[in-house]
Design a protein around this motif. Sequence first.
Motif, mmCIF file in Angstrom:
data_model
loop_
_atom_site.group_PDB
_atom_site.id
_atom_site.type_symbol
_atom_site.label_atom_id
_atom_site.label_comp_id
_atom_site.label_asym_id
_atom_site.label_seq_id
_atom_site.Cartn_x
_atom_site.Cartn_y
_atom_site.Cartn_z
ATOM 1 N N ASP A 146 0.821 -1.209 0.000
ATOM 2 C CA ASP A 146 0.000 0.000 0.000
ATOM 3 C C ASP A 146 0.853 1.257 0.000
ATOM 4 O O ASP A 146 0.583 2.203 -0.736
ATOM 5 N N SER A 147 1.892 1.247 0.826
ATOM 6 C CA SER A 147 2.693 2.462 0.919
ATOM 7 C C SER A 147 3.459 2.695 -0.376
ATOM 8 O O SER A 147 3.631 3.836 -0.798
ATOM 9 N N TYR A 148 3.897 1.613 -1.016
ATOM 10 C CA TYR A 148 4.576 1.810 -2.303
ATOM 11 C C TYR A 148 3.605 2.347 -3.345
ATOM 12 O O TYR A 148 3.975 3.157 -4.193
ATOM 13 N N LYS A 149 2.362 1.886 -3.279
ATOM 14 C CA LYS A 149 1.351 2.395 -4.212
ATOM 15 C C LYS A 149 1.158 3.896 -4.002
ATOM 16 O O LYS A 149 1.004 4.658 -4.953
ATOM 17 N N GLN A 150 1.180 4.301 -2.736
ATOM 18 C CA GLN A 150 1.032 5.727 -2.431
ATOM 19 C C GLN A 150 2.189 6.532 -2.988
ATOM 20 O O GLN A 150 2.000 7.609 -3.554
ATOM 21 N N ILE A 151 3.397 5.991 -2.806
ATOM 22 C CA ILE A 151 4.582 6.676 -3.333
ATOM 23 C C ILE A 151 4.453 6.836 -4.845
ATOM 24 O O ILE A 151 4.708 7.906 -5.413
ATOM 25 N N MET A 152 4.014 5.753 -5.498
ATOM 26 C CA MET A 152 3.847 5.775 -6.942
ATOM 27 C C MET A 152 2.882 6.887 -7.343
ATOM 28 O O MET A 152 3.151 7.672 -8.254
ATOM 29 N N LEU A 153 1.756 6.930 -6.618
ATOM 30 C CA LEU A 153 0.705 7.893 -6.931
ATOM 31 C C LEU A 153 1.209 9.322 -6.746
ATOM 32 O O LEU A 153 1.008 10.193 -7.594
ATOM 33 N N SER A 154 1.926 9.540 -5.640
ATOM 34 C CA SER A 154 2.359 10.903 -5.360
ATOM 35 C C SER A 154 3.423 11.347 -6.359
ATOM 36 O O SER A 154 3.465 12.502 -6.768
ATOM 37 N N GLN A 155 4.241 10.392 -6.785
ATOM 38 C CA GLN A 155 5.246 10.747 -7.789
ATOM 39 C C GLN A 155 4.587 11.099 -9.111
ATOM 40 O O GLN A 155 5.012 12.005 -9.827
ATOM 41 N N LYS A 156 3.524 10.359 -9.424
ATOM 42 C CA LYS A 156 2.795 10.619 -10.653
ATOM 43 C C LYS A 156 2.181 12.024 -10.616
ATOM 44 O O LYS A 156 2.277 12.793 -11.575
ATOM 45 N N PRO A 194 2.536 23.139 2.296
ATOM 46 C CA PRO A 194 2.976 22.472 1.065
ATOM 47 C C PRO A 194 1.782 22.087 0.214
ATOM 48 O O PRO A 194 0.647 22.044 0.699
ATOM 49 N N HIS A 195 2.037 21.829 -1.023
ATOM 50 C CA HIS A 195 0.976 21.475 -1.955
ATOM 51 C C HIS A 195 0.306 20.190 -1.491
ATOM 52 O O HIS A 195 0.956 19.245 -1.046
ATOM 53 N N ALA A 196 -1.001 20.159 -1.610
ATOM 54 C CA ALA A 196 -1.755 19.010 -1.111
ATOM 55 C C ALA A 196 -1.337 17.711 -1.801
ATOM 56 O O ALA A 196 -1.261 16.650 -1.189
ATOM 57 N N LEU A 197 -1.066 17.827 -3.096
ATOM 58 C CA LEU A 197 -0.743 16.616 -3.855
ATOM 59 C C LEU A 197 0.659 16.109 -3.542
ATOM 60 O O LEU A 197 0.979 14.957 -3.763
ATOM 61 N N LEU A 198 1.514 17.019 -3.071
ATOM 62 C CA LEU A 198 2.891 16.617 -2.828
ATOM 63 C C LEU A 198 3.095 16.143 -1.394
ATOM 64 O O LEU A 198 4.199 16.118 -0.905
ATOM 65 N N LYS A 199 1.994 15.760 -0.752
ATOM 66 C CA LYS A 199 2.081 15.295 0.619
ATOM 67 C C LYS A 199 2.964 14.057 0.671
ATOM 68 O O LYS A 199 2.911 13.187 -0.201
ATOM 69 N N LYS A 200 3.761 13.981 1.687
ATOM 70 C CA LYS A 200 4.652 12.819 1.817
ATOM 71 C C LYS A 200 3.828 11.571 2.109
ATOM 72 O O LYS A 200 2.979 11.593 2.993
ATOM 73 N N PRO A 201 4.039 10.496 1.352
ATOM 74 C CA PRO A 201 3.264 9.290 1.615
ATOM 75 C C PRO A 201 3.621 8.682 2.974
ATOM 76 O O PRO A 201 4.765 8.783 3.426
ATOM 77 N N LYS A 202 2.618 8.056 3.569
ATOM 78 C CA LYS A 202 2.835 7.455 4.889
ATOM 79 C C LYS A 202 3.659 6.185 4.720
ATOM 80 O O LYS A 202 3.332 5.315 3.918
ATOM 81 N N MET A 203 4.717 6.103 5.475
ATOM 82 C CA MET A 203 5.561 4.904 5.370
ATOM 83 C C MET A 203 5.062 3.869 6.379
ATOM 84 O O MET A 203 4.555 4.222 7.435
ATOM 85 N N PRO A 204 5.206 2.580 6.054
ATOM 86 C CA PRO A 204 4.794 1.555 7.020
ATOM 87 C C PRO A 204 5.738 1.567 8.216
ATOM 88 O O PRO A 204 6.858 2.079 8.138
ATOM 89 N N GLU A 205 5.270 0.990 9.286
ATOM 90 C CA GLU A 205 6.101 0.919 10.485
ATOM 91 C C GLU A 205 7.373 0.141 10.175
ATOM 92 O O GLU A 205 7.312 -0.951 9.611
ATOM 93 N N PRO A 206 8.512 0.677 10.518
ATOM 94 C CA PRO A 206 9.741 -0.059 10.199
ATOM 95 C C PRO A 206 9.843 -1.349 11.010
ATOM 96 O O PRO A 206 9.359 -1.427 12.139
ATOM 97 N N ALA A 207 10.464 -2.349 10.407
ATOM 98 C CA ALA A 207 10.651 -3.612 11.110
ATOM 99 C C ALA A 207 11.653 -3.406 12.237
ATOM 100 O O ALA A 207 12.561 -2.578 12.134
#
Lengths: 508, 178
Positions: A146-156, A194-207
């Motif tokens: 999910d978090s990678y999908k968010q990163i993808m989306l925000s980069q797009k 900051p721009h709404a679209l450029l919000k930093k994606p939420k990262m999963p809890e680190p292992a």
Amino acid sequence: MSYITGPEVVSYACTCGLIKPLPKLYFCRHCSQIRCSFCVCSEVDSIFCGKCSENIPSAEATMKKNRCANCLICPSCQQELSTRIASKGPANPTDAKSPIKKTYYLSCYFCRWNSRDVGIPDQPSATGGWPQRDNVHSHRLQDVVDSYKQIMLSQKHKKEHDKKKKIGKFVSYTDRTGVTASALRKKIGIPDTPHALLKKPKMPEPAVASNDVDELPEHLITTPLNLMDITTVEQRLLQPESQPLTVDKLFPVRKQLSIKKSLRCRCCERNVSKPEFNPSSVKFKIQLFAYFHIPEVRIVSLSPLVEGVPSELILKFTNPTQHQTTITLLNLDLAEQENYVKELTVSEVAECLEHSLSLQSKQPGSLTSISVGSGSQPSSLLSLTPRQPSITVKPRKIEQHVNCDVEMPEGAFVLPPRDDAAEYDESSDVHNVEHDPKHVVWRKSNKAFIKLLVVPNANLQANQDVVCGFSMEHIYTNILVATMENKQPQKSHHRVRIFFNLGKITRE
Amino acid sequence: MSKNSIKIFPGAIVCEEAKLRGDITVGSGTIIHPCATIVAEAGPIIIGEQCLIEEQAKIVHRLPLDQQNKENTPVLIIGSHNVFEVGCTVEALKIGNNNVFEAKCFVGNKVTVTNGCTFGTGCVVTDEQILKENVSIFGAKCHMRESLDKPAPQTLQMETLVKLLPNYHHIRKPNCKH
Ligand SMILES: [Zn+2]
Ligand SMILES: [Zn+2]
Ligand SMILES: [Zn+2]
Ligand SMILES: [Zn+2]
């Protein structure tokens, strides 16, 4: 066939400079050049299951994690599992007429693993409903995905945003003065959002790394190990999510899907190999293998090799095409190839430099370009260049050491076209090839034996392989142009460098 | 080598083209295909009931070098319901019941085979060992695994062969009574 052509005794130099045996090479009819697996593009044509021969659309395959929904493989030996019928007594023992109840279980014909071994209950239907094992890490995996999908989306979004900014016709006052919106905000005292679209994606809890490890179980030391209970590395890696330690935890695995791939020439972007779509068909729609276009050379006999002494090498040349060809043997001349590669590299570097310079000067946003005129376009768009492939392969120097000279025979020889019927016709031995040079020692239909003298270098070591080579120039008849434009078949000279591994020096 | 002495129990199908050497006893219901080879070199071979010995299969009773020159002649006893597939070579010391020797496998003369074992296609087993029951050996690396039950008997195939073989081959007449 591979026992003849497989060992790399005779190898051909690809256009890109790599050396491969003839059956591994392709021949692009459009470029009239040899191509190898390194200088073609591979594309996935279709995805299918090798067991049930079913085509699966790529979107569906991604959804099913590239595994077949119906076929299972053996967790013990990785062969395909088959469904077997086990009939239990009648459903109602008191009534003799009641039908016999059938149940199904999975079994491997290869290693005799079956689903009863690990306690999977028999199923009432043949098509499955086999219990799925839950992955203990599925939540964590889902989080990460999910978090990678968010990163993808925000980069797009960011990309689109940047694009809009560039395209924008109106140059804002802040852009010209260098005062940015955020700087202005600060000056006025409004918080910088900051721009709404450029919000930093939420990262999963680190292992979290843990120091707590279970104590070494005592039975590992005290009881003898039964290797038949322990799984092998292959068996563990087949189920990466559970990695079973003992064989009683082996569960059937869904069969991985296979692909059919087509190959494209990187220079002209046309197919050199394209399989038929049907998964059960092993034929090709397009198969431009070099084996069907380039004369094949095989070693017939070789007298013992002694350093510095000429020995006799007899080669067999076969014309695989339907057109007569003329073969001329020339010196290898590796220096020429090296120069060619160098020149190409230099010219390419220059081209690249020019290109980047022209782009830089037309960089939008800079004040100079705006003052010159906003209607200017990059030069590359104005000049109509032919379609250039995205990735080009630069030829490289042929890295093959040659330690044996070949005395080049004078004169060319003719190879008649291939005639499949001639194989069975004993009377057609008479050929009408006149003026054969004297190095042709035998010929029949489209084949000829050529005698050459090879001289291994005087300073050879005993354990060194003797390698010689030459350039072969043959006339290639391209029927492609003829069929497209109703013209005479186009004949051209094609040259290929061939290398021979002759084995080791004979010592008395 | 001693004179051939072949004892065949009623119900066994032994084709005349099968090569039998030495003292061999064939139990009832056993099928020996033409061109199967059975050599009783070191001592008699007794084959149980309902065994299937296919073409080019080789059963050789040959002792390891260190066990030769002993006083008593050992007997190779092969149990019942064993299948010897095409081209296998079996020199095992002792063979129990319900074993399958798949095509082209090789079992050396230091191996003792118990019951329900499967020797996979092309597997070579030569080390001195007594195999556990229901072990199957498979693959190029001769992996071993233990099953819960014995391999399924080839009843259907045997029934067909009993009907089919006498139509096309000369069969040796049984010369023993129960
Ligand atoms: Zn290449
Ligand atoms: Zn499938
Ligand atoms: Zn298996
Ligand atoms: Zn091309």
